[in-house]
Motif scaffolding. Structure first.
Motif, short mmCIF file in Angstrom:
data_model
loop_
_atom_site.label_atom_id
_atom_site.label_comp_id
_atom_site.label_asym_id
_atom_site.label_seq_id
_atom_site.Cartn_x
_atom_site.Cartn_y
_atom_site.Cartn_z
N GLN A 415 -50.10 94.95 73.48
CA GLN A 415 -49.88 95.40 71.87
C GLN A 415 -48.94 93.66 71.31
O GLN A 415 -49.55 93.16 70.54
N TYR A 416 -47.91 93.54 72.45
CA TYR A 416 -47.43 92.15 72.65
C TYR A 416 -47.83 90.88 72.12
O TYR A 416 -47.99 90.17 71.58
N GLU A 417 -48.67 91.56 73.76
CA GLU A 417 -49.50 89.14 74.24
C GLU A 417 -50.64 89.42 72.48
O GLU A 417 -51.15 88.20 72.31
N LYS A 422 -44.74 91.67 66.58
CA LYS A 422 -43.88 90.38 66.20
C LYS A 422 -42.33 90.75 66.99
O LYS A 422 -42.19 89.56 66.90
N ASP A 423 -41.89 91.32 66.45
CA ASP A 423 -39.92 92.13 66.88
C ASP A 423 -39.99 92.32 68.25
O ASP A 423 -40.46 93.79 68.42
N LEU A 424 -40.20 92.03 69.71
CA LEU A 424 -40.38 92.02 70.72
C LEU A 424 -38.99 92.92 70.67
O LEU A 424 -38.91 93.59 71.54
N GLN A 425 -37.81 92.74 70.83
CA GLN A 425 -36.18 93.81 71.01
C GLN A 425 -37.10 94.98 70.61
O GLN A 425 -36.89 96.22 71.27
N ALA A 426 -37.30 95.19 69.36
CA ALA A 426 -37.65 96.04 68.26
C ALA A 426 -38.33 96.78 69.03
O ALA A 426 -38.57 98.35 69.61
N GLY A 427 -39.10 96.13 69.32
CA GLY A 427 -40.79 96.89 70.82
C GLY A 427 -40.55 97.06 71.49
O GLY A 427 -40.12 98.07 72.09
#
Length: 443
Positions: A415-417, A422-427
């Motif tokens: 999902q991140y790549e 959008k929010d890496l830390q929250a993810g």
């Protein structure tokens, strides 16, 4: 040779269930057989290629010669799904000695009793594990102090590169840091319209072997904290890896473009693998790829090196991801003493380990075999022997629910790549909570 690590893990996670009534390997739990009595035991393994099957049979023949009272019936091409069904069913037709490619599920195998506790057998045999096996291998064949498996050959991951492509691009040496990898990948990439004539490196998590667990040893990291809670949102190594990987994806053309190109690749285990054909100039892969590329007739000079490491960890260059095959004893077996004789022979007899390693082109799994003069490998294979011996080489942590946490983290990576998160830390925090919830349920 291996089936895809990600595919194997996914199958195993779906297939391996908790065997609450499994035996524990104590003498009163089925290990009362006389190891000197005439008997037949069943050995189930996952290899299927002719060379692999022959290598196994050669060792079995040698074992039977040394143990004339024990006959071994061998069944190959057994995946974890079939293995799980047999372990649950029990019975005389089931396996006595079992093996699996899925080291990530050792936590589940050990905690559930799916594999027999080997401690009584090891103590009786006076087998000194620390003098026999590298530490990382000992770590991934036990869980929370319970040893239910031993290592049977090792997989070490490194970086393959096309020396001809390097020379053409004016690159004189393989990259040693992750920033160098990004620079070299860009230089080696040759665009062709909206696709590529040559891609320097396939970074996508759906790419062959470029999964989270194989990337992570380039950064010193810990999946879990001292309390057994997911550490992925707290340990900065994970955010650094995901940030790096996403930036590399974007710099090489973006997720969609790379995925479209990936769709042109041949099978990972066939002659048309994209590294063999020159479609990608660098490949993160295991030790087996060298022989496969040579067998496929790759028409360029192949270079092998350790995977690059994080820029601020340059002094750890030479380390890598380790995994391998595990072997143990079925809890329902009534011939556990005889089964142990085979397990001990296959895992600790230096000649057996060396012969098997030569036969299937995997890294030996004992300290003596790693330095044996009888190893018959291409000189480039030494890179993988060195990775296996490196004190900072790593594997994935065990968990009570096996590889489930890895798949959860991998799903987040997908999902991140592609930009869906959008929010890496929250993810990472959300993913960590899911990992902790899954583990709590498994307990």
């Amino acid at each position: 040779m291996r089936t895809s690590r990600l595919t194997t893990t996914a199958v195993a996670v779906a297939a391996i269930s908790v065997l609450a009534t499994a035996c524990t390997g104590q003498s009163e739990a089925g290990a009362s057989d006389d190891p000197n009595a005439k008997t037949t035991i069943n050995f189930w393994h996952g290899w299927s290629a002719p060379a692999e099957v022959k290598a196994i049979q050669d060792n079995i023949d040698r074992f039977e010669k040394a143990h004339p009272n024990i006959t071994v019936k061998v069944s190959g091409n057994i995946n974890d799904d079939k293995l799980n069904q047999a372990l649950r069913a029990g019975g005389s037709d089931g396996p006595d000695v079992v093996s699996s490619f899925t080291t990530a599920n050792v936590g589940k195998f050990c905690s559930s009793g799916a594999f027999t506790d080997l401690k009584p057998f090891i103590e009786k045999s006076k087998l000194d594990l620390e003098k026999t096996f590298p530490k990382v291998l000992l770590d991934y064949t036990q869980f929370e102090g319970k040893r239910c498996a031993l290592p049977l050959l090792t997989d070490a991951y490194g970086l393959y590169y096309n020396k001809d492509a390097f020379k053409k691009a004016g690159i004189t040496a393989p990259p040693k840091t992750m920033s160098e990898l990004a620079d070299v990948a860009k230089k080696l990439t040759v665009e062709k319209g909206d696709t590529y004539e040559q891609l320097g490196f396939m970074p996508n998590f759906h790419g062959y072997e470029t999964v989270v667990s194989h990337y992570m040893p380039s950064w010193n990291h810990a999946y879990f904290d001292e309390n057994g809670k997911s550490n992925i949102a707290k340990d900065p190594a994970f955010a650094k890896m995901f940030t790096y990987q996403k930036k590399l994806v974007d710099s090489l053309g973006g997720y969609d473009r790379l995925e479209k190109y990936r769709g042109t690749f041949g099978d990972e285990w066939g002659a048309k693998h994209p590294f063999h054909t020159g479609q990608v100039a660098m490949q993160l892969d295991g030790e087996w790829r060298l022989g496969m590329a040579e067998d496929a007739g790759a028409d360029f000079e192949i270079g092998v090196a350790p995977m690059p490491v994080a820029d601020d960890e340059a002094d750890s260059y030479g380390k890598g991801y380790l995994s391998g095959t595990i072997v143990g004893i079925a809890p329902a077996s009534k011939k556990q003493n005889a089964a142990w004789e085979l397990v001990k022979f296959m895992t600790s007899d230096t000649e057996a380990v060396v012969n098997f390693s030569n036969g299937i082109r995997n890294v030996p799994s004992t300290l003596e075999a790693l330095k044996s003069p009888d190893l018959k490998f291409d000189p480039r294979f030494k890179t993988f022997l060195d990775i296996a011996r490196h004190p900072e080489s790593m594997t994935s942590d065990g968990a009570v629910n096996g590889a489930t946490y890895q798949l959860t983290l991998q799903d987040f990576g997908y999902q991140y790549e592609k930009g869906a998160v959008k929010d890496l830390q929250a993810g990472l925090e959300k993913t960590a909570r899911q990992i902790d919830t899954d583990i709590a349920k498994a307990k």
